[in-house]
Scaffold this motif. Structure first.
Motif, PDB file in Angstrom:
ATOM      1  N   UNK A 110     107.184 -53.644  10.292  1.00  0.00           N
ATOM      2  CA  UNK A 110     107.543 -52.225  10.420  1.00  0.00           C
ATOM      3  C   UNK A 110     107.746 -51.608   9.040  1.00  0.00           C
ATOM      4  N   UNK A 111     108.408 -52.341   8.169  1.00  0.00           N
ATOM      5  CA  UNK A 111     108.664 -51.838   6.821  1.00  0.00           C
ATOM      6  C   UNK A 111     107.361 -51.566   6.070  1.00  0.00           C
ATOM      7  N   UNK A 112     106.395 -52.490   6.166  1.00  0.00           N
ATOM      8  CA  UNK A 112     105.123 -52.317   5.455  1.00  0.00           C
ATOM      9  C   UNK A 112     104.310 -51.153   6.022  1.00  0.00           C
ATOM     10  N   UNK A 131     103.572 -44.456   4.367  1.00  0.00           N
ATOM     11  CA  UNK A 131     103.784 -43.123   4.941  1.00  0.00           C
ATOM     12  C   UNK A 131     104.847 -42.357   4.159  1.00  0.00           C
ATOM     13  N   UNK A 132     105.917 -43.045   3.795  1.00  0.00           N
ATOM     14  CA  UNK A 132     106.988 -42.394   3.038  1.00  0.00           C
ATOM     15  C   UNK A 132     106.536 -42.025   1.630  1.00  0.00           C
ATOM     16  N   UNK A 133     105.720 -42.891   1.010  1.00  0.00           N
ATOM     17  CA  UNK A 133     105.186 -42.555  -0.323  1.00  0.00           C
ATOM     18  C   UNK A 133     104.234 -41.373  -0.239  1.00  0.00           C
ATOM     19  N   UNK A 141     108.354 -44.891  -5.141  1.00  0.00           N
ATOM     20  CA  UNK A 141     108.104 -46.213  -4.568  1.00  0.00           C
ATOM     21  C   UNK A 141     109.393 -46.973  -4.300  1.00  0.00           C
ATOM     22  N   UNK A 142     110.313 -46.960  -5.262  1.00  0.00           N
ATOM     23  CA  UNK A 142     111.556 -47.701  -5.080  1.00  0.00           C
ATOM     24  C   UNK A 142     112.365 -47.148  -3.908  1.00  0.00           C
ATOM     25  N   UNK A 143     112.407 -45.817  -3.794  1.00  0.00           N
ATOM     26  CA  UNK A 143     113.167 -45.190  -2.722  1.00  0.00           C
ATOM     27  C   UNK A 143     112.480 -45.382  -1.371  1.00  0.00           C
ATOM     28  N   UNK A 144     111.158 -45.248  -1.351  1.00  0.00           N
ATOM     29  CA  UNK A 144     110.430 -45.383  -0.086  1.00  0.00           C
ATOM     30  C   UNK A 144     110.583 -46.788   0.495  1.00  0.00           C
TER      31      UNK A 144
END
Length: 241
Positions: free
Chosen positions: A82-84, A89-91, A97-100
């Protein structure tokens, strides 16, 4: 592992966790006398359920092992999948990148924990408690087969846990006590009166019946010569007199 395959494994792990949770609570909640009656009637699964209740400690250890394996599987397969999927999508929405990655990780953990608690634990537990005997007969044959396959490992784990319990000066038990003693029942009656579940008169009657069994039956009997009786064909006037 592809995302569709990870979803498929997630569903299997949730089903597995639900199975072990339901089997565990079913064996604990099922009534022994009902299982014995069902086994005597030859109902399918009743014998396996009754055998599981006789070695409850071992069966509960097997359930905990199964639930733990399913939980670890969800953490190692479902959460990263799920994270990957969320991270790109968040980026794409403009997050660094670090926050996403952190947000995707948190969302994935929340989703997996929610599914595991609701689908893999709470719902099966409620179903098993609502229908303990039926669920015990349904789940016990497969549950006992799985426990039998890893019995040496479970016995080892159970021995270690029993050793820890003995260090606390508590004697481990393999099954639940089938009955309550007189003191427990008297306390239950008192608590029922305190909570307003039974009247004071009923509480007095029940308490006396629990605390008076030491009285010899002979002292409570009325001799035949002291009994007032009437003929079988006596009328109302004779009965009233």
């Amino acid at each position: 592992m592809s995302f569709p395959m990870a979803l498929f494994v997630t569903v299997l792990l949730l089903i597995g966790s639900g199975f072990f949770v339901a089997a565990e609570f079913a064996l604990v909640a099922a009534k022994r006398h009902r299982m014995e009656k069902a086994a005597a009637e030859g109902r399918r699964g009743a014998g396996a359920a009754l055998a599981g209740m006789r070695e409850l400690s071992l069966m509960l250890a097997g359930a905990q092992l199964g639930i733990t394996v399913c939980t670890l599987g969800l953490g190692s397969v479902s959460k990263p999948a799920i994270s990957h999927q969320l991270d790109p999508l968040l980026r794409g929405l403009g997050l660094p990148s670090a926050l996403s990655y952190g947000v995707a990780f948190a969302v994935a953990m929340i989703v997996v924990v929610f599914l595991h608690m609701v689908v893999g634990e709470m719902a099966p537990k409620s179903w098993a408690i609502a229908h303990p005997e039926r669920s015990a007969m349904l789940l016990s044959p497969l549950f006992r087969a799985l426990v039998k396959a890893v019995r040496p490992l479970i016995r080892l784990l159970n021995s270690v846990s029993n050793g820890l319990v003995r260090l606390c000066r508590v004697t481990p038990r393999d099954e639940l006590a089938p009955v309550h003693d007189r003191e427990q029942l008297t306390h239950l009656v008192a608590e029922s009166e305190r909570l307003g579940l039974i009247s004071a008169a009923d509480s007095q009657l029940l308490t006396r019946s629990l605390t008076e069994p030491g009285t010899p039956v002979g002292a409570l009997c009325v001799p035949a010569e002291r009994i007032t009786s009437v003929e079988g064909g006596a009328g109302i006037d004779e009965l009233l007199r």
